[in-house]
Design a protein around this motif. Structure first.
Motif, short mmCIF file in Angstrom:
data_model
loop_
_atom_site.label_atom_id
_atom_site.label_comp_id
_atom_site.label_asym_id
_atom_site.label_seq_id
_atom_site.Cartn_x
_atom_site.Cartn_y
_atom_site.Cartn_z
N ALA A 1 0.83 -1.20 0.00
CA ALA A 1 0.00 0.00 0.00
C ALA A 1 0.87 1.25 0.00
CB ALA A 1 -0.93 0.00 1.21
N LEU A 2 0.23 2.39 -0.27
CA LEU A 2 0.92 3.66 -0.21
C LEU A 2 0.15 4.59 0.71
CD1 LEU A 2 -0.21 5.81 -3.14
CD2 LEU A 2 -0.19 3.37 -3.55
N THR A 3 0.88 5.48 1.36
CA THR A 3 0.26 6.47 2.24
C THR A 3 0.46 7.88 1.70
OG1 THR A 3 2.28 6.50 3.58
CG2 THR A 3 0.50 5.03 4.29
N GLU A 4 1.07 7.98 0.54
CA GLU A 4 1.21 9.25 -0.17
C GLU A 4 1.47 8.94 -1.63
OE1 GLU A 4 4.76 11.41 0.86
OE2 GLU A 4 5.88 9.56 1.23
N PHE A 5 1.13 9.86 -2.51
CA PHE A 5 1.42 9.67 -3.93
C PHE A 5 2.90 9.93 -4.20
CE2 PHE A 5 -3.15 11.07 -4.19
CZ PHE A 5 -3.65 9.83 -4.53
N GLY A 6 3.43 9.23 -5.20
CA GLY A 6 4.84 9.45 -5.53
C GLY A 6 5.36 8.39 -6.47
N ASP A 7 6.69 8.21 -6.48
CA ASP A 7 7.30 7.22 -7.35
C ASP A 7 7.12 5.83 -6.77
OD1 ASP A 7 9.20 6.93 -5.34
OD2 ASP A 7 10.69 8.17 -6.36
N ALA A 8 7.73 4.84 -7.39
CA ALA A 8 7.51 3.45 -6.99
C ALA A 8 7.93 3.18 -5.55
CB ALA A 8 8.23 2.51 -7.94
N ASP A 9 8.81 3.99 -4.99
CA ASP A 9 9.30 3.75 -3.64
C ASP A 9 8.23 3.96 -2.57
OD1 ASP A 9 11.83 3.03 -4.48
OD2 ASP A 9 12.59 5.09 -4.41
N VAL A 10 7.10 4.59 -2.92
CA VAL A 10 6.04 4.78 -1.92
C VAL A 10 5.26 3.49 -1.67
CG1 VAL A 10 5.81 7.22 -2.49
CG2 VAL A 10 4.25 5.55 -3.55
N LEU A 11 5.48 2.47 -2.49
CA LEU A 11 4.81 1.18 -2.31
C LEU A 11 5.53 0.39 -1.22
CD1 LEU A 11 4.29 0.19 -6.06
CD2 LEU A 11 2.51 0.95 -4.46
N ARG A 12 4.82 0.08 -0.14
CA ARG A 12 5.45 -0.62 0.99
C ARG A 12 4.53 -1.72 1.51
NH1 ARG A 12 6.60 4.87 2.09
NH2 ARG A 12 8.83 5.36 1.88
N VAL A 13 5.13 -2.79 2.01
CA VAL A 13 4.35 -3.87 2.62
C VAL A 13 3.83 -3.40 3.97
CG1 VAL A 13 4.43 -6.22 3.51
CG2 VAL A 13 5.73 -5.62 1.45
N GLN A 14 2.53 -3.63 4.19
CA GLN A 14 1.88 -3.22 5.43
C GLN A 14 0.98 -4.34 5.94
OE1 GLN A 14 0.04 0.67 5.43
NE2 GLN A 14 1.30 1.38 3.71
N GLU A 15 0.65 -4.31 7.22
CA GLU A 15 -0.37 -5.17 7.80
C GLU A 15 -1.64 -4.35 7.91
OE1 GLU A 15 -0.50 -8.38 8.80
OE2 GLU A 15 1.51 -8.79 8.03
N LEU A 16 -2.72 -4.82 7.28
CA LEU A 16 -3.97 -4.08 7.23
C LEU A 16 -5.12 -5.00 7.59
CD1 LEU A 16 -3.31 -2.00 4.00
CD2 LEU A 16 -3.37 -1.14 6.34
N PRO A 17 -6.29 -4.45 7.95
CA PRO A 17 -7.41 -5.29 8.37
C PRO A 17 -7.94 -6.15 7.22
CG PRO A 17 -7.73 -3.00 9.05
CD PRO A 17 -6.58 -3.02 8.11
N ASP A 18 -8.48 -7.31 7.58
CA ASP A 18 -9.17 -8.15 6.60
C ASP A 18 -10.37 -7.41 6.02
OD1 ASP A 18 -7.43 -10.18 7.13
OD2 ASP A 18 -8.83 -11.38 8.30
N PRO A 19 -10.70 -7.65 4.76
CA PRO A 19 -11.91 -7.05 4.19
C PRO A 19 -13.17 -7.68 4.76
CG PRO A 19 -10.90 -8.54 2.61
CD PRO A 19 -9.96 -8.45 3.77
N VAL A 20 -14.26 -6.93 4.74
CA VAL A 20 -15.58 -7.39 5.17
C VAL A 20 -16.42 -7.64 3.93
CG1 VAL A 20 -17.66 -6.76 6.45
CG2 VAL A 20 -15.41 -6.11 7.32
N THR A 21 -17.17 -8.74 3.91
CA THR A 21 -17.89 -9.10 2.69
C THR A 21 -19.00 -8.15 2.33
OG1 THR A 21 -19.40 -10.52 3.90
CG2 THR A 21 -17.43 -11.55 2.99
N GLY A 22 -19.82 -7.74 3.32
CA GLY A 22 -21.06 -7.05 3.00
C GLY A 22 -22.07 -8.05 2.45
N PRO A 23 -23.29 -7.61 2.14
CA PRO A 23 -24.34 -8.55 1.71
C PRO A 23 -24.04 -9.29 0.42
CG PRO A 23 -25.29 -6.45 2.38
CD PRO A 23 -23.81 -6.25 2.32
N ASP A 24 -23.44 -8.58 -0.57
CA ASP A 24 -23.25 -9.20 -1.89
C ASP A 24 -21.78 -9.29 -2.27
OD1 ASP A 24 -22.78 -6.53 -2.21
OD2 ASP A 24 -24.13 -6.24 -3.91
N GLY A 25 -20.91 -9.31 -1.27
CA GLY A 25 -19.48 -9.34 -1.55
C GLY A 25 -18.90 -10.74 -1.53
#
Length: 328
Positions: free
Chosen positions: A23-47
């Protein structure tokens, strides 16, 4: 936790433990792409939540990363790029009827709001965007098909490509172009001519197309290839610039040229297409692959953690076929 939905147990993680993503936390060159730990997605009704096995990398991804499209889409950080996915279903919402936990699937996962993309271990996609993974394709090949394949199909359909047509495909060796050559043939085109550099001419021939070198003298060289009035029935532009400017002069009817790069094609009397998710159309493309009529060329695979390197390669241009990230 997901709530009222059907879930499956992942073979490598416990549900709700959080996912790895680039993920990225700011716009920029390719170096802004970093591995992060983020929450699992939630399905919702039709997901549908997909355990990502591979994610396609597309030019739109680095344009988003660089901030070029920040005024075109609402977005929030942290922002996970990626609109292409192939993997296995691990959860479905209570209203989902066509997809079940354990299914191998692929999807064009674009959402109107940009944040939760496919460069991750898990991604949520609306059921309508999901199609079965073709048995004949690897997960990497399947991940390279949705955005590019649907772009090719929807653009060719916009100019009524059909039986007996003579079609020109600009940038025919690229991610969208190499699929468009094959899809145009499947739609009934009698001849498909593709612009490409000399090093890719044999590749274009292997797809069933006739190569021609691009450049300022394309109209003259095309006339020698096609004969007659020197024009074609339909033109699909996947590169913009000079190719877009040449299109009106080399197509018999201006309304039968289309661009997916530049909406100025409409000012020329042609069409502009921005690809839309469509699970039914994606399944049809998968059926073509299983019938042996559509191959997906993978130029390079990178592990998820090397997403920045994948972006750099794509930004250099001249990539044949698709670049894909793999997720262990």
């Amino acid at each position: 936790m997901i709530g009222a939905c059907q879930t499956g147990t992942s073979r490598y993680r416990e549900w709700g433990a959080g996912m790895k993503a680039v993920a990225l936390t700011e716009f920029g060159d390719a170096d802004v792409l970093r591995v992060q730990e983020l929450p699992d997605p939630v399905t919702g009704p039709d997901g549908v939540v997909i355990r990502v096995r591979a994610a396609g990398v597309n030019p739109v991804d680095y344009k988003i990363r660089a901030g070029y499209l920040k005024d075109a889409f609402p977005y929030h950080f942290p922002l996970i790029p990626g609109w292409d996915v192939a993997g296995e279903v691990v959860a479905v919402g209570p209203a989902v009827t066509r997809v079940a936990v354990g299914d191998a699937v692929m999807a064009y996962a674009r959402k109107d709001h940009i944040q939760w993309g496919t460069y991750a271990e898990l991604v949520r996609v609306r059921e309508e965007a999901v199609a079965p993974k073709p048995a004949s394709l690897t997960f990497s090949q399947a991940a390279g098909l949705p955005l590019a394949g649907l772009t090719a199909l929807q653009s060719l359909s916009a100019v009524d490509t059909g039986s007996g047509d003579l079609v020109l495909v600009h940038a025919a060796a690229g991610g969208v172009g190499h699929l468009a050559v094959q899809i145009a043939r499947a739609l009934g085109a009698i001849r498909v001519i593709g612009t490409a550099s000399l090093r890719n001419h044999d590749f274009i021939r292997s797809l069933g197309g006739e190569p021609v070198e691009y450049g300022p003298d394309l109209p003259e060289r095309l006339a020698k290839v096609v004969g007659g009035d020197g024009r074609v029935d339909a033109v699909a532009d996947y590169v913009g610039g000079q190719a877009l400017e040449q299109s009106p002069a080399i197509v018999r009817s201006p309304r039968r040229h289309v661009s997916v790069v530049d909406p100025r094609s409409k000012e020329q009397g042609g069409r502009y297409v921005f690809v839309r998710p469509n699970g039914g159309q994606l399944k049809a493309l998968g059926d073509l692959a299983d019938d042996g009529r559509l191959q997906v060329e993978i130029s390079r695979e990178f592990p998820l953690e090397q997403a920045a390197e994948a972006h750099r390669l794509l930004e250099e241009g001249h990539v044949r076929g698709k670049v894909v990230l793999t997720v262990d």
